[in-house]
Design a protein around this motif. Sequence first.
Motif, PDB file in Angstrom:
ATOM      1  N   ALA A  75       0.958  -1.442  -0.090  1.00 29.09           N
ATOM      2  CA  ALA A  75       0.082   0.185   0.016  1.00 29.09           C
ATOM      3  C   ALA A  75       1.031   1.339  -0.040  1.00 29.09           C
ATOM      4  O   ALA A  75       0.446   2.303  -0.705  1.00 29.09           O
ATOM      5  N   ARG A  76       1.896   1.081   0.834  1.00 28.68           N
ATOM      6  CA  ARG A  76       2.918   2.239   0.881  1.00 28.68           C
ATOM      7  C   ARG A  76       3.462   2.567  -0.568  1.00 28.68           C
ATOM      8  O   ARG A  76       3.495   3.806  -1.178  1.00 28.68           O
ATOM      9  N   GLN A  77       3.910   1.357  -1.165  1.00 32.04           N
ATOM     10  CA  GLN A  77       4.362   1.676  -2.481  1.00 32.04           C
ATOM     11  C   GLN A  77       3.447   2.177  -3.702  1.00 32.04           C
ATOM     12  O   GLN A  77       3.916   3.019  -4.513  1.00 32.04           O
ATOM     13  N   LEU A  78       2.287   1.848  -3.411  1.00 35.45           N
ATOM     14  CA  LEU A  78       1.337   2.319  -4.331  1.00 35.45           C
ATOM     15  C   LEU A  78       1.209   3.912  -4.157  1.00 35.45           C
ATOM     16  O   LEU A  78       1.118   4.713  -5.021  1.00 35.45           O
ATOM     17  N   LEU A  79       1.025   4.322  -2.886  1.00 33.65           N
ATOM     18  CA  LEU A  79       0.722   5.741  -2.934  1.00 33.65           C
ATOM     19  C   LEU A  79       1.962   6.577  -3.036  1.00 33.65           C
ATOM     20  O   LEU A  79       1.918   7.476  -3.633  1.00 33.65           O
ATOM     21  N   VAL A  80       3.160   5.908  -3.069  1.00 37.23           N
ATOM     22  CA  VAL A  80       4.515   6.561  -3.166  1.00 37.23           C
ATOM     23  C   VAL A  80       4.515   6.812  -4.840  1.00 37.23           C
ATOM     24  O   VAL A  80       4.912   7.869  -5.221  1.00 37.23           O
ATOM     25  N   GLY A  81       4.182   5.665  -5.193  1.00 36.12           N
ATOM     26  CA  GLY A  81       4.305   5.543  -6.754  1.00 36.12           C
ATOM     27  C   GLY A  81       3.309   6.566  -7.342  1.00 36.12           C
ATOM     28  O   GLY A  81       3.685   7.263  -8.463  1.00 36.12           O
ATOM     29  N   ALA A  82       2.189   6.940  -6.857  1.00 39.15           N
ATOM     30  CA  ALA A  82       1.101   7.676  -7.328  1.00 39.15           C
ATOM     31  C   ALA A  82       1.821   9.281  -7.147  1.00 39.15           C
ATOM     32  O   ALA A  82       1.413   9.886  -7.830  1.00 39.15           O
ATOM     33  N   PHE A  83       2.436   9.425  -6.088  1.00 35.48           N
ATOM     34  CA  PHE A  83       2.857  10.643  -5.781  1.00 35.48           C
ATOM     35  C   PHE A  83       4.165  10.979  -6.780  1.00 35.48           C
ATOM     36  O   PHE A  83       4.142  12.176  -7.351  1.00 35.48           O
ATOM     37  N   MET A  84       4.748  10.047  -7.019  1.00 36.92           N
ATOM     38  CA  MET A  84       5.882  10.516  -8.047  1.00 36.92           C
ATOM     39  C   MET A  84       5.617  10.343  -9.717  1.00 36.92           C
ATOM     40  O   MET A  84       6.013  10.868 -10.585  1.00 36.92           O
ATOM     41  N   LYS A  85       4.555   9.695  -9.791  1.00 38.45           N
ATOM     42  CA  LYS A  85       4.001   9.362 -11.293  1.00 38.45           C
ATOM     43  C   LYS A  85       3.575  10.974 -11.938  1.00 38.45           C
ATOM     44  O   LYS A  85       3.738  11.018 -13.165  1.00 38.45           O
ATOM     45  N   GLU A  86       3.097  11.737 -11.152  1.00 39.12           N
ATOM     46  CA  GLU A  86       2.707  13.012 -11.654  1.00 39.12           C
ATOM     47  C   GLU A  86       3.848  13.842 -12.217  1.00 39.12           C
ATOM     48  O   GLU A  86       3.490  14.379 -13.493  1.00 39.12           O
ATOM     49  N   VAL A  87       4.920  13.591 -11.626  1.00 38.73           N
ATOM     50  CA  VAL A  87       6.279  14.190 -12.333  1.00 38.73           C
ATOM     51  C   VAL A  87       6.649  13.278 -13.625  1.00 38.73           C
ATOM     52  O   VAL A  87       6.932  13.932 -14.679  1.00 38.73           O
ATOM     53  N   ILE A  88       6.787  11.977 -13.504  1.00 46.80           N
ATOM     54  CA  ILE A  88       7.126  11.166 -14.620  1.00 46.80           C
ATOM     55  C   ILE A  88       6.241  11.401 -15.818  1.00 46.80           C
ATOM     56  O   ILE A  88       6.593  11.353 -16.918  1.00 46.80           O
ATOM     57  N   GLU A  89       4.874  11.563 -15.642  1.00 42.22           N
ATOM     58  CA  GLU A  89       3.955  11.399 -16.812  1.00 42.22           C
ATOM     59  C   GLU A  89       3.967  12.916 -17.604  1.00 42.22           C
ATOM     60  O   GLU A  89       3.664  12.932 -18.718  1.00 42.22           O
ATOM     61  N   ALA A  90       4.669  13.752 -16.942  1.00 44.75           N
ATOM     62  CA  ALA A  90       5.139  15.051 -17.478  1.00 44.75           C
ATOM     63  C   ALA A  90       5.958  14.987 -18.710  1.00 44.75           C
ATOM     64  O   ALA A  90       6.300  15.783 -19.635  1.00 44.75           O
ATOM     65  N   ILE A  91       6.603  13.779 -18.821  1.00 47.77           N
ATOM     66  CA  ILE A  91       7.706  13.621 -19.912  1.00 47.77           C
ATOM     67  C   ILE A  91       6.888  13.346 -21.445  1.00 47.77           C
ATOM     68  O   ILE A  91       6.221  12.719 -21.386  1.00 47.77           O
ATOM     69  N   GLY A  92       7.484  14.101 -22.202  1.00 48.32           N
ATOM     70  CA  GLY A  92       6.716  14.245 -23.401  1.00 48.32           C
ATOM     71  C   GLY A  92       6.935  13.062 -24.429  1.00 48.32           C
ATOM     72  O   GLY A  92       7.895  12.132 -23.939  1.00 48.32           O
ATOM     73  N   GLU A  93       6.489  13.063 -25.655  1.00 48.68           N
ATOM     74  CA  GLU A  93       6.251  11.900 -26.501  1.00 48.68           C
ATOM     75  C   GLU A  93       7.842  11.681 -26.816  1.00 48.68           C
ATOM     76  O   GLU A  93       8.161  10.525 -27.456  1.00 48.68           O
ATOM     77  N   GLN A  94       8.611  12.715 -27.227  1.00 47.05           N
ATOM     78  CA  GLN A  94      10.213  12.493 -27.805  1.00 47.05           C
ATOM     79  C   GLN A  94      10.817  11.569 -26.913  1.00 47.05           C
ATOM     80  O   GLN A  94      11.650  10.880 -27.292  1.00 47.05           O
ATOM     81  N   HIS A  95      10.454  11.563 -25.630  1.00 44.89           N
ATOM     82  CA  HIS A  95      11.048  10.645 -24.695  1.00 44.89           C
ATOM     83  C   HIS A  95      10.200   9.550 -23.945  1.00 44.89           C
ATOM     84  O   HIS A  95      10.539   9.125 -22.892  1.00 44.89           O
ATOM     85  N   SER A  96       9.298   9.121 -24.718  1.00 45.04           N
ATOM     86  CA  SER A  96       8.367   8.201 -24.232  1.00 45.04           C
ATOM     87  C   SER A  96       8.797   6.896 -23.929  1.00 45.04           C
ATOM     88  O   SER A  96       8.235   6.321 -22.946  1.00 45.04           O
ATOM     89  N   ALA A  97       9.691   6.552 -24.350  1.00 43.54           N
ATOM     90  CA  ALA A  97      10.415   4.882 -24.049  1.00 43.54           C
ATOM     91  C   ALA A  97      10.899   5.242 -22.641  1.00 43.54           C
ATOM     92  O   ALA A  97      10.686   4.339 -21.865  1.00 43.54           O
ATOM     93  N   VAL A  98      11.624   6.249 -22.270  1.00 42.52           N
ATOM     94  CA  VAL A  98      12.087   6.453 -20.825  1.00 42.52           C
ATOM     95  C   VAL A  98      10.871   6.536 -19.670  1.00 42.52           C
ATOM     96  O   VAL A  98      10.802   5.845 -18.725  1.00 42.52           O
ATOM     97  N   ARG A  99       9.951   7.336 -20.442  1.00 44.28           N
ATOM     98  CA  ARG A  99       8.537   7.573 -19.481  1.00 44.28           C
ATOM     99  C   ARG A  99       7.924   6.151 -19.297  1.00 44.28           C
ATOM    100  O   ARG A  99       7.702   5.965 -18.155  1.00 44.28           O
ATOM    101  N   GLU A 100       7.568   5.420 -20.313  1.00 40.26           N
ATOM    102  CA  GLU A 100       6.981   4.314 -20.189  1.00 40.26           C
ATOM    103  C   GLU A 100       7.696   3.239 -19.273  1.00 40.26           C
ATOM    104  O   GLU A 100       7.137   2.632 -18.506  1.00 40.26           O
ATOM    105  N   GLN A 101       9.154   3.144 -19.522  1.00 38.98           N
ATOM    106  CA  GLN A 101       9.808   2.269 -18.588  1.00 38.98           C
ATOM    107  C   GLN A 101       9.838   2.662 -17.214  1.00 38.98           C
ATOM    108  O   GLN A 101       9.601   2.078 -16.313  1.00 38.98           O
ATOM    109  N   LEU A 102       9.861   3.855 -16.723  1.00 37.67           N
ATOM    110  CA  LEU A 102      10.016   4.519 -15.287  1.00 37.67           C
ATOM    111  C   LEU A 102       8.399   4.178 -14.846  1.00 37.67           C
ATOM    112  O   LEU A 102       8.293   3.756 -13.924  1.00 37.67           O
ATOM    113  N   LEU A 103       7.337   4.413 -15.731  1.00 38.55           N
ATOM    114  CA  LEU A 103       6.105   4.119 -15.177  1.00 38.55           C
ATOM    115  C   LEU A 103       5.627   2.741 -14.782  1.00 38.55           C
ATOM    116  O   LEU A 103       5.268   2.378 -13.775  1.00 38.55           O
TER     117      LEU A 103
END
Lengths: 221, 249
Positions: free
Chosen positions: A185-213
């Motif tokens: 549950a902690r991991q899910l909440l921390v992940g949710a907190f972090m995702k907002e930043v990762i999701e801002a990565i644009g299409e040009q770098h989508s490979a790294v974005r998807e890998q991190l997500l």
Amino acid sequence: MSEIIIHSGERFEQVYLNEPGLDLHFVQEAGSTLKIHVLNIPDGTSGDRDIEISNNIVVEQIGEGCETEIYALAHLQGEAHVTTETHVKHAVGGGKSNQLLKFVLEDQARGRFIGDLKIAPDAQKVEAHQTNRNLLLSETAEMRTQPQLEIYADDVQATHGASTGQLDESALFYMQQRGIDKEKARQLLVGAFMKEVIEAIGEQHSAVREQLLNAIDGVVE
Amino acid sequence: MSKLLEIKDLHASIGGKEILKGVNLTINEGEVHAIMGPNGAGKSTLSAVLTGNPAYEVTRGKVYLKGQNLLAMEPEIRARAGVFLSFQYPVEIPGVSMTNFMRTAINAKREYEGKEPLSPREFLALMREKKKMLELPDKLNNRSVNEGFSGGEKKKNEIFQMAMLEPCLSILDETDSGLDIDALRIVAEGVNRLKTPENASIVITHYQRLLDYIVPDFVHVLADGKIVKTGDKSLALELEEKGYEGLSL
């Protein structure tokens, strides 16, 4: 320090993933767009637990109508220490800047954010936003936030906000009540907190974005 | 008909204040029990204590689920063993998708039962089937848990999760509060369809209204931390008419 000039009308986006420290100076000409993602998210193995990293990001908008987006995320364990400084200067009017910086600190980790925002006297119609959100996962983790706003123009929209908190206990219990153990549950909440930043990565770098997500979700498709 | 839940002389407090003062209740498989009572009687405390909410402290008494010591189990183990709470105030969890949340929950339960995890295909088919039953929108999967849901959607989402997890003991805490009549009907029909001879429900409510739809086998009145009266469904009607004050205890 490396200086990068973004010429008139050009667009520059870069992801800096687990760099041992950054010292970057961007100069933006009229109508240019800058988007950077500074990610300090080591996987928590032994060597990463005592890292000391300093990021210094300087952005100067010297032409009108520029856009700047700065995203930063640090997830630190052990005695790791990350300082991120941003110095954003609107020298001329009509520009926009948006900054979102998040720190997740465990154990004895320390984070520091210095956010320096300047809007020059003639830089009217500027829109500038700076947000710093931090999650402390232990009693001994420490966060220091120092926003410095120097606004000399009167017709501008400028906001800044900073908050530091812990995981939402009611959300943890809700997940446990559905059979999810507390650590997951902690991991899910921390992940949710972090995702907002990762999701801002644009299409040009989508490979790294998807890998991190996917790494955050622990996806096993 | 075998015993599902046994509550014996249960006392519990929060912040040093005693709320439950000796609750006794036995629930058999296949039964629906309604718990009614005035504000502050301890209805929500009972559901919190049964599910292991760390804010409450049990000071005396025993609770057995199918003969096992429920109070010794962590909250997540109680959930996997089949105790489900439909929250009075479902929690919003921004950034955690319903899909990710639900799959983690269901596979945790399956692992506890010694079953293989559901494949993504099986899982999504199950989601689709249960969403349809609760008349929930297709786009639910990608939405964050309860984030931005209306009051009615949140309650439907609780019953949807109940349908996914197939608990042996469901506790519905004021599930009717904040529901319009259509949402109430959908929620109640969902609960009724999930009823089997092997499972049981505790329906905590303020009003008789919900009990028109979910018909209880027993109605208990909880007042000042104790069950003070037990009857059949006619007791709920009597309460509606006379109020708690008019009840001859």
